[in-house]
Design a protein around this motif. Structure first.
Motif, PDB file in Angstrom:
ATOM      1  N   PRO A 308      15.683 136.687  35.203  1.00  0.00           N
ATOM      2  CA  PRO A 308      16.013 136.987  36.607  1.00  0.00           C
ATOM      3  C   PRO A 308      15.580 138.382  37.041  1.00  0.00           C
ATOM      4  CG  PRO A 308      17.847 135.881  35.548  1.00  0.00           C
ATOM      5  CD  PRO A 308      16.864 136.196  34.463  1.00  0.00           C
ATOM      6  N   ARG A 309      15.758 139.369  36.174  1.00  0.00           N
ATOM      7  CA  ARG A 309      15.373 140.730  36.565  1.00  0.00           C
ATOM      8  C   ARG A 309      13.864 140.833  36.773  1.00  0.00           C
ATOM      9  NH1 ARG A 309      18.854 145.074  35.880  1.00  0.00           N
ATOM     10  NH2 ARG A 309      17.258 146.128  37.124  1.00  0.00           N
ATOM     11  N   VAL A 312      12.934 138.447  40.138  1.00  0.00           N
ATOM     12  CA  VAL A 312      13.328 139.124  41.375  1.00  0.00           C
ATOM     13  C   VAL A 312      12.630 140.478  41.469  1.00  0.00           C
ATOM     14  CG1 VAL A 312      15.267 140.031  42.713  1.00  0.00           C
ATOM     15  CG2 VAL A 312      15.526 137.911  41.401  1.00  0.00           C
ATOM     16  N   THR A 496      25.680 143.887  42.726  1.00  0.00           N
ATOM     17  CA  THR A 496      24.245 143.606  42.779  1.00  0.00           C
ATOM     18  C   THR A 496      23.886 142.428  41.877  1.00  0.00           C
ATOM     19  OG1 THR A 496      23.839 145.955  43.184  1.00  0.00           O
ATOM     20  CG2 THR A 496      21.957 144.616  42.529  1.00  0.00           C
ATOM     21  N   TYR A 500      21.874 138.844  42.683  1.00  0.00           N
ATOM     22  CA  TYR A 500      20.786 138.285  41.891  1.00  0.00           C
ATOM     23  C   TYR A 500      21.073 136.819  41.569  1.00  0.00           C
ATOM     24  CZ  TYR A 500      17.857 142.374  40.893  1.00  0.00           C
ATOM     25  OH  TYR A 500      16.986 143.423  40.997  1.00  0.00           O
ATOM     26  N   ARG A 501      22.300 136.528  41.137  1.00  0.00           N
ATOM     27  CA  ARG A 501      22.656 135.148  40.812  1.00  0.00           C
ATOM     28  C   ARG A 501      22.566 134.255  42.049  1.00  0.00           C
ATOM     29  NH1 ARG A 501      26.299 137.854  37.120  1.00  0.00           N
ATOM     30  NH2 ARG A 501      27.886 138.058  38.766  1.00  0.00           N
TER      31      ARG A 501
END
Length: 538
Positions: A308-309, A312, A496, A500-501
């Motif tokens: 995810p990091r 995104v 934060t 993201y989720r």
């Protein structure tokens, strides 16, 4: 005879006579005269030997007596002179003393020791301090060191070189794990069960930990802080960026006054690899930046790591924002714009998979692969017509670190596990891994932590005779202008992370059907066979 005895008396003929006389040899130091008496006596030193001669047996000739006396005088004079010289010489020359001789040589060579100076009173504080520091770094010959590391994160020759540098005082045990996630879970299990196995990673002296796992490991108290780092040479030589990044609070957040919890031993960046042959065949422009991933002609031809990091982060970088953006409302267009760009990227990507994305790239199912440099560059070198670039607008930086497991938290009676603190040679191991020669000849899939923030030059000898890989990386390091735009991924606040989720769940990621899963299996087998054939040809 003692070497210090006085010299023997020298006989000198005082006069001659035809009568029976006593001949006395007198020490010259007392009297130079010679005396005659009726009884002939020969005095040597303190004793006298009487020689009685009757008139019937002794010749009356005075000439014979003079010859005998002259011979005796000559013989005794020579012998007495030799003994006297030896005695005098022995009195003035002392026996050889190595210490005295050494000091005399130092004086003659001008080493700073004065003739009247007492050597025992010399007070060298610097020498004493250096000696105390040396004593503090000496250990027993059987100091244990157990290392649990990520597989292929450093070459096996490091272990041999470290043992050679330490001699026989270190008993080294090294074990490897297939992924950083495996190591993290292995640290968690004993603390959850309340029981530690000596073979567990938690019982090791030092383990590999990815920088993105660092904050979670600190928060869950899986690792211990590294105390006394300010006194270590390897820590002083680290770039200031590392010192800021590694200093954390007890909750794992960046904290300027926090403690150091890990030490990096290699690092790299996210890179984009593409097949030049496919691009040239279709006359497509080469990939240079993140925006190229949104090209319509690349739809379904991209494989990317499932992080995810990173997903995104690629969207944020393409929008001119930071990987470590805390508030999405500060990005141009707000959170909705981020969501739209993320959704369009997901449609472009055929496969989100951190384990198999390079296999699909190797067999040609996709033309573009987005992943970590330590995975992509070795795979690209095994293939042909591959280019690897770091996006011009910057990318994320990753780091593998050494951390000390918190085994001392576990109360156990088991023998074999580390329950009394880490090995005293942990710092020697870390310093060894950070030496510049460890990264020569391109044997490590990553760069030395000491190269972060510094220019890197590669000599022609290291690249001569090797197949050239088209890339903008220099010895695994992005160019300085691009590196200035790259970022280490920092821990984010919970708010934060919730955004993201929400973003990931709001987009429809491609689901793998049964056909896709079978295709991936076949692609994996084909990629394995391809690598085997190419390795034999090499």
């Amino acid at each position: 005879m003692s070497s210090l005895s006085p010299p023997l008396p020298i006989p000198i003929l005082h006069s001659s006579t035809h009568h029976y006389s006593t001949l006395r040899l007198v020490n010259l130091q007392k009297s130079p005269s010679l005396h005659f008496h009726r009884n002939l006596k020969l005095y040597i030193g303190a004793s006298a030997v009487p020689l009685h001669r009757s008139s019937a047996n002794f010749p009356a000739s005075g000439e014979a007596l003079r010859r005998i006396a002259a011979s005796a005088v000559l013989f005794l004079s020579l012998g007495s002179t030799l003994f006297a010289f030896r005695a005098v010489a022995s009195t003035h020359v002392p026996p050889s003393d190595p210490c005295v001789t050494q000091l005399q040589e130092q004086e003659s060579q001008g080493t700073g020791v004065g003739k009247s100076e007492n050597v025992e009173d010399i007070d060298n504080e610097d020498l004493q301090a250096a000696f105390e520091k040396w004593k503090s770094k000496t250990y027993a010959l059987t100091v244990p060191l157990r290392v649990v590391s990520l597989s292929n994160s450093f070459p096996p020759v490091w272990l041999k070189d470290f043992l050679r540098s330490q001699g026989k005082r270190v008993k080294l045990r090294s074990e490897f794990r297939q992924s950083l996630q495996d190591i993290f879970h292995e640290l968690c299990i004993p603390l959850q069960k309340g029981k530690i196995n000596p073979k567990s990673a938690l019982a090791a002296d030092v383990v590999t930990l990815g920088d993105t796992w660092l904050s979670h490991a600190i928060e869950k108290r899986l690792i211990e802080p590294m105390d006394g780092l300010e006194d270590q040479d390897w820590f002083e030589n680290l770039n200031e960026k590392w010192k800021v990044y590694l200093r954390r609070s007890d909750e794992g957040k960046l904290d300027a006054s926090g403690r150091i919890w890990a030490a990096p031993y290699r690092w790299g960046s996210i890179v984009i690899a593409y097949k030049k042959s496919e691009f040239q065949k279709r006359k497509m422009a080469p990939i240079e930046d993140w925006a190229d991933l949104w090209r319509p002609e690349l739809a379904g031809k991209i494989a990317m790591v499932d992080s995810p990091r990173e997903i995104v982060g690629a969207v944020l970088k393409n929008m001119g924002a930071s990987y470590n953006t805390i508030d999405m409302s500060e990005v141009a267009g707000g959170k909705e714009a981020v969501q739209q760009n993320l959704a369009s990227l997901v449609k472009q990507v055929r496969l989100f998979d951190s384990r198999h994305y390079l296999k699909a790239f190797g067999v040609g199912d996709v033309w573009v692969a987005v992943g970590w440099s330590n995975d992509v560059i070795p795979a690209a070198k095994r293939l042909s017509n591959i280019a690897v670039i770091v996006p011009k607008s910057g990318a994320s930086l990753w780091a593998d670190c050494w951390a000390i497991p918190a085994a001392s938290r576990m109360a156990t009676d088991q023998i074999g596990g580390r329950v009394r603190g880490p090995s005293p040679v942990v710092h020697q191991w870390i310093e060894f891994c950070l030496q510049a020669e460890r990264f020569k000849d391109d044997v490590v899939p990553g760069a030395s932590p000491n190269t972060l923030g510094s220019s890197v030059k590669v000599s022609e000898e290291l690249t001569r005779g090797r197949p050239k890989l088209e890339t903008n990386l220099i010895a695994g390091v992005p160019p300085s202008d691009i590196l200035a735009k790259c970022e280490l991924i920092e821990p984010l606040p919970e708010k934060t992370l919730s955004e993201y989720r929400w973003l990931i769940n709001s987009v429809q990621k491609p689901e793998s059907s049964l056909v896709d899963r079978l295709s991936n299996r076949i692609s994996s087998l084909a990629y394995y066979l391809l690598c085997k054939v190419q390795s034999k040809d090499a």
